[in-house]
Design an enzyme around this catalytic site. Structure first.
Site, PDB file in Angstrom:
ATOM      1  CG  HIS A 130     -31.068 -16.545 -15.580  1.00 52.79           C
ATOM      2  ND1 HIS A 130     -30.628 -17.660 -14.902  1.00 52.79           N
ATOM      3  CD2 HIS A 130     -32.353 -16.370 -15.201  1.00 52.79           C
ATOM      4  CE1 HIS A 130     -31.617 -18.146 -14.157  1.00 52.79           C
ATOM      5  NE2 HIS A 130     -32.683 -17.370 -14.318  1.00 52.79           N
ATOM      6  NE  ARG A 172     -33.308 -11.700 -14.289  1.00 50.57           N
ATOM      7  CZ  ARG A 172     -34.070 -12.644 -14.895  1.00 50.57           C
ATOM      8  NH1 ARG A 172     -35.246 -12.949 -14.433  1.00 50.57           N
ATOM      9  NH2 ARG A 172     -33.591 -13.305 -15.935  1.00 50.57           N
TER      10      ARG A 172
HETATM   11  C1  3PY Z   1     -38.472 -16.300 -16.973  1.00 56.59           C
HETATM   12  O1  3PY Z   1     -39.107 -16.358 -18.032  1.00 56.59           O
HETATM   13  O2  3PY Z   1     -38.559 -17.120 -16.053  1.00 56.59           O
HETATM   14  C2  3PY Z   1     -37.537 -15.206 -16.757  1.00 56.59           C
HETATM   15  O3  3PY Z   1     -37.067 -15.003 -15.673  1.00 56.59           O
HETATM   16  C3  3PY Z   1     -37.143 -14.381 -17.935  1.00 56.59           C
HETATM   17  O4  3PY Z   1     -35.758 -14.206 -17.959  1.00 56.59           O
HETATM   18 MG    MG Z   2     -37.216 -16.622 -14.358  1.00 57.84          MG
END
Ligand code: 3PY
Ligand code: MG
Length: 257
Positions: A48, A73
């Site tokens: 994200h 990530r």
């Molecule tokens: C979530 O809370 O879904 C996440 O992936 C955190 O970025």
């Molecule tokens: Mg998430």
């Protein structure tokens, strides 16, 4: 054997809370700054965040040069990203949306050298970052790099005991936003609501039963406090853009005008 620059596994084995910052802005300069804040590591969010791999290379180098471990990530559970992130010098890979045992096995296969997995050799930058010889890196890499499966859907929750028992997996990492969205069938985000906390207690127990690290996206003190009570120890604690907004709001308020 030379001492590797980072031994995240030994640090996490202490059970002391591990708090890292979370980057969404693609900037090596900013990564160097975040690495000098009083947190334990810096995670690059390639899902994200606005961070591509060519951004991540310089950011990981800047984080490591500041003496902090770099975490990534991934955009998705693809077979290339774990090896690529580790080759660039990251020591932890967090993969989103792991919903089944088969997906967890694919993740481990991508992240670990044989016999545990099928990671391909070529970590030139990682060799420099680790300070190890090629032979020592090959012997130590599966221990020095850690792979976390994100548990963040109702489907993953239903399969969490099987996922947690995947050989070679090092930790579970909860995405409480997606988890609460799927548990509520899209009704809303409730990171500390009863359904989310019940699910997280089950996830924590599954991690504990398999000797895995239990981690979660936290983001603020209230959320991290609630998750710590359930046995979680590994947290995304502060997002780069939130730090900017919080710092600016606090300074503006302190100016009194
Ligand atoms: C979530 O809370 O879904 C996440 O992936 C955190 O970025
Ligand atoms: Mg998430």
């Amino acid at each position: 054997m030379a001492t590797p620059q980072f031994d995240l596994r030994s640090r996490l084995a202490t059970g002391e809370p591990y708090l890292f910052t979370w980057m969404t802005i693609p900037s090596s300069g900013l990564a160097a700054q975040l690495a000098r804040l009083p947190f334990d590591g810096v995670c690059l969010d390639m899902q994200h965040g606005m961070i591509g791999f060519s951004d991540a290379v310089g950011m990981i180098a800047a984080i490591n040069a500041a003496g902090r471990p770099a975490l990534v990530r991934a955009l998705w559970n693809d077979p290339a990203t774990p090896g690529q992130a580790f080759d660039a010098g990251a020591v932890c890979l967090i993969s989103p949306m792991i919903n089944s045992r088969a997906e967890a096995e694919a993740l481990v296969r991508a992240a670990k050298y044989p016999p545990m997995g099928a990671r391909s050799w070529g970590g030139y930058t990682a060799l420099q970052a680790s300070g190890l010889s090629p032979a020592d890196y090959l012997r130590e890499a599966n221990r020095l790099t850690m792979v976390f499966a994100m548990i963040e859907t109702a489907e993953a929750l239903a399969n969490v005991e099987a996922i947690a028992a995947t050989p070679g997996l090092d930790g579970l990492f909860v995405g409480p936003s997606d988890l609460s969205i799927t548990l509520s069938r899209g009704a809303g985000i409730d990171k500390t609501g009863p359904a989310t906390l019940d699910a997280m207690a089950r996830i924590s127990a599954a991690a504990k039963a398999n000797g895995l690290v239990a981690g979660a996206f936290g983001g603020n003190a209230e959320v991290i406090g609630a998750f710590r009570k359930l046995g979680f120890t590994f947290f995304a604690a502060a997002v780069d853009v939130d730090l900017l907004h919080m710092g600016a709001a606090a300074l503006r308020k302190s100016l009194g005008v």
